[in-house]
Write an enzyme that holds these catalytic residues in place. Structure first.
Site, mmCIF file in Angstrom:
data_model
loop_
_atom_site.group_PDB
_atom_site.id
_atom_site.type_symbol
_atom_site.label_atom_id
_atom_site.label_comp_id
_atom_site.label_asym_id
_atom_site.label_seq_id
_atom_site.Cartn_x
_atom_site.Cartn_y
_atom_site.Cartn_z
ATOM 1 N N SER A 61 0.929 -1.254 -0.044
ATOM 2 C CA SER A 61 -0.114 -0.150 -0.183
ATOM 3 C C SER A 61 0.843 1.270 0.007
ATOM 4 O O SER A 61 0.254 2.430 -0.133
ATOM 5 C CB SER A 61 -0.835 -0.068 1.044
ATOM 6 N N LYS A 64 0.638 3.626 -3.048
ATOM 7 C CA LYS A 64 -0.643 4.169 -3.345
ATOM 8 C C LYS A 64 -0.168 5.790 -3.180
ATOM 9 O O LYS A 64 -0.749 6.902 -3.901
ATOM 10 C CB LYS A 64 -1.618 4.210 -2.305
ATOM 11 N N TYR A 189 -2.238 -2.121 -10.687
ATOM 12 C CA TYR A 189 -2.075 -1.989 -9.206
ATOM 13 C C TYR A 189 -1.389 -3.079 -8.718
ATOM 14 O O TYR A 189 -0.732 -3.029 -7.846
ATOM 15 C CB TYR A 189 -3.866 -2.141 -8.743
ATOM 16 N N TYR A 241 -4.183 3.231 7.595
ATOM 17 C CA TYR A 241 -5.421 2.788 7.717
ATOM 18 C C TYR A 241 -6.521 3.393 8.649
ATOM 19 O O TYR A 241 -6.423 4.599 8.945
ATOM 20 C CB TYR A 241 -5.311 1.413 7.610
ATOM 21 N N VAL A 259 0.921 -3.889 3.682
ATOM 22 C CA VAL A 259 0.969 -5.054 4.249
ATOM 23 C C VAL A 259 2.116 -5.944 4.367
ATOM 24 O O VAL A 259 2.159 -6.910 4.893
ATOM 25 C CB VAL A 259 -0.379 -6.162 3.960
HETATM 26 N N1 GLN Z 1 -1.851 -5.150 -2.228
HETATM 27 C C1 GLN Z 1 -2.673 -5.231 -1.083
HETATM 28 C C2 GLN Z 1 -4.077 -5.191 -1.216
HETATM 29 O O1 GLN Z 1 -4.546 -4.669 -2.347
HETATM 30 C C3 GLN Z 1 -2.085 -3.867 -0.629
HETATM 31 C C4 GLN Z 1 -2.870 -3.561 0.862
HETATM 32 C C5 GLN Z 1 -1.967 -2.975 1.719
HETATM 33 O O2 GLN Z 1 -0.820 -3.021 1.797
HETATM 34 N N2 GLN Z 1 -2.890 -2.465 2.893
HETATM 35 O O3 GLN Z 1 -4.771 -5.787 -0.624
#
Ligand code: GLN
Length: 305
Positions: A61, A64, A189, A241, A259
Site C-alpha cells: 500500500s 499508493k 495495481y 488505515y 501489508v
Molecule cells: N496489495 C494489497 C491489497 O490490495 C495492498 C494492501 C495494503 O498494503 N494494505 O490488498
C-alpha cells in the site's frame, strides 16, 4: 544516531511476536515475523540504519502515495478528486461497504484499496505495460535506485487471489467511476504493490516528499510542492488505515504503511524514515515499525503537531 536506532530495534524485537504476518496474499505468509529494521535518510545526505534495514519486501500500500503523485501529475487535481474523495473512512483498507452506501458512489480516499485502484486507472500510458513502467521509473528516480523490480511470486499470488479488489473494481466500473479494462487496471495495481524495496529505498522516497518533491541529492524538481503537500496530508489522515487517528496523536508524523510490513514516513524539511517488520497488528500496520516510530518521534522530537 545509529546507536539510538540499534537501541530502538533491540527494545522492540520481542514485540514482533505479538503480531502476525499477512497471509491473505498467500506469498506474504512466507515472511519472517521476527524481522525488524529501520533507516533514516536526512537532507544532508546521511543514511542511518539498523536491524534488518537491507531486507527486501514488497511495497504494497505504500505504493499508493507514488501512484497518487503520478495520477495528479498526469491529470491534475480536478479530474483525480472528481473520482476519489479526501476523507478518512474509519473502515479497513480493503472494505467495500461504503462504495454503495455513499452517493455519488466514489471511494472516500486514495489510500484505501478502492481509491488506489481508481488512481492506478488514471495513470497515463498506451497500455498496461507502459503505465506500470512509467510508475516504476518514477519510483526508481525518487528512491535513487535503478534496480527496483517486482517480486514476481507476490505479484502472481495477489493476481490469483485478489478477488476482493476485483469485486471493488468491477463495482466501480458498473457505477462509472472507472473506465477501461478492469483486468488491465488491476494488473498495474497488483504490480505496483509487488515492487521490492528495502528500508533505504523507502527512507529516500520519504525524504523526497519531505523535501517538497525535490531530489535532495541533485536539486531536481520532479513533483510540485502542492502535490507533495497533498500526499503528505493524506499520509496523516489515512496513511495508517483505520489506525491513522491514533498514530497521528501518538507519533504525529506523516506515514504510510503496507501489508508487506513497511512504513514510509516523511518529516517535512527534515528527513525520510522507513521501518520494516512484517508482523502486523489488527489494523494491518507493522507492530514493531509502529512502536519504533513512536520511540524515535519522542527521542528526536519529530511530531509535526
Ligand atoms: N496489495 C494489497 C491489497 O490490495 C495492498 C494492501 C495494503 O498494503 N494494505 O490488498
Amino acid at each position: 544516531m545509529e546507536k539510538k536506532l540499534n537501541k530502538i530495534i533491540e527494545n522492540n524485537k520481542d514485540l514482533t511476536l505479538e503480531g502476525e504476518v499477512a497471509t491473505y496474499i498467500p506469498e506474504l505468509g512466507k515472511a519472517n515475523a521476527k524481522d525488524l529494521g529501520i533507516c533514516i535518510a536526512d537532507m544532508e545526505g546521511n543514511i542511518y540504519k539498523a536491524g534488518d534495514y537491507n531486507k527486501k519486501f514488497t511495497i504494497q500500500s505504500i505504493s499508493k502515495t507514488i501512484s497518487l503523485m503520478m495520477a495528479l501529475m498526469d491529470n491534475g487535481k480536478e479530474i483525480v478528486f472528481d473520482k476519489v474523495g479526501m476523507e478518512p473512512t474509519g473502515d479497513a483498507f480493503n472494505s467495500i461497504i461504503k462504495l454503495e452506501t455513499i452517493m455519488p458512489s466514489r471511494p472516500l480516499n486514495p489510500m484505501i484499496n478502492a481509491g488506489a485502484i481508481v488512481v492506478s486507472s488514471l495513470i497515463k500510458g498506451k497500455d498496461k505495460e507502459e503505465k506500470f513502467n512509467r510508475l516504476l521509473s518514477f519510483m526508481k528516480k525518487i528512491s535513487e535506485n535503478d534496480n527496483l523490480e517486482i517480486d514476481n511470486e507476490v505479484y502472481l499470488s495477489e493476481k490469483k487471489t485478489g478477488h476482493r479488489n476485483r469485486a471493488m473494481a468491477y463495482f466501480m466500473k458498473d457505477v462509472g467511476i472507472i473506465e477501461g479494462d478492469i483486468e488491465d487496471i488491476l494488473d498495474v495495481y497488483f504490480k505496483q504493490c509487488s515492487i521490492k524495496v528495502d528500508c533505504v529505498d523507502l527512507a529516500k522516497m520519504g525524504l523526497f516528499l519531505a523535501n517538497q518533491g525535490i531530489l535532495p541529492s541533485t536539486g531536481q524538481k520532479l513533483v510540485s510542492e502542492d502535490i507533495s503537500r497533498i500526499v503528505k496530508t493524506f499520509m496523516v489522515t489515512c496513511g495508517m488505515y483505520n489506525g491513522s487517528g491514533e498514530f497521528a496523536i501518538k507519533v504525529g508524523i506523516p506515514a504510510k504503511s503496507g501489508v508487506g510490513g513497511g512504513i514510509m514516513a516523511s518529516i517535512p524539511h527534515r528527513m525520510g524514515i522507513a521501518t520494516f517488520g512484517p508482523s502486523l497488528d489488527d489494523k494491518g500496520n507493522s507492530i514493531g515499525g509502529y512502536k519504533a516510530l513512536y520511540e524515535l518521534s519522542k527521542e528526536l522530537n519529530l511530531s509535526i503537531f
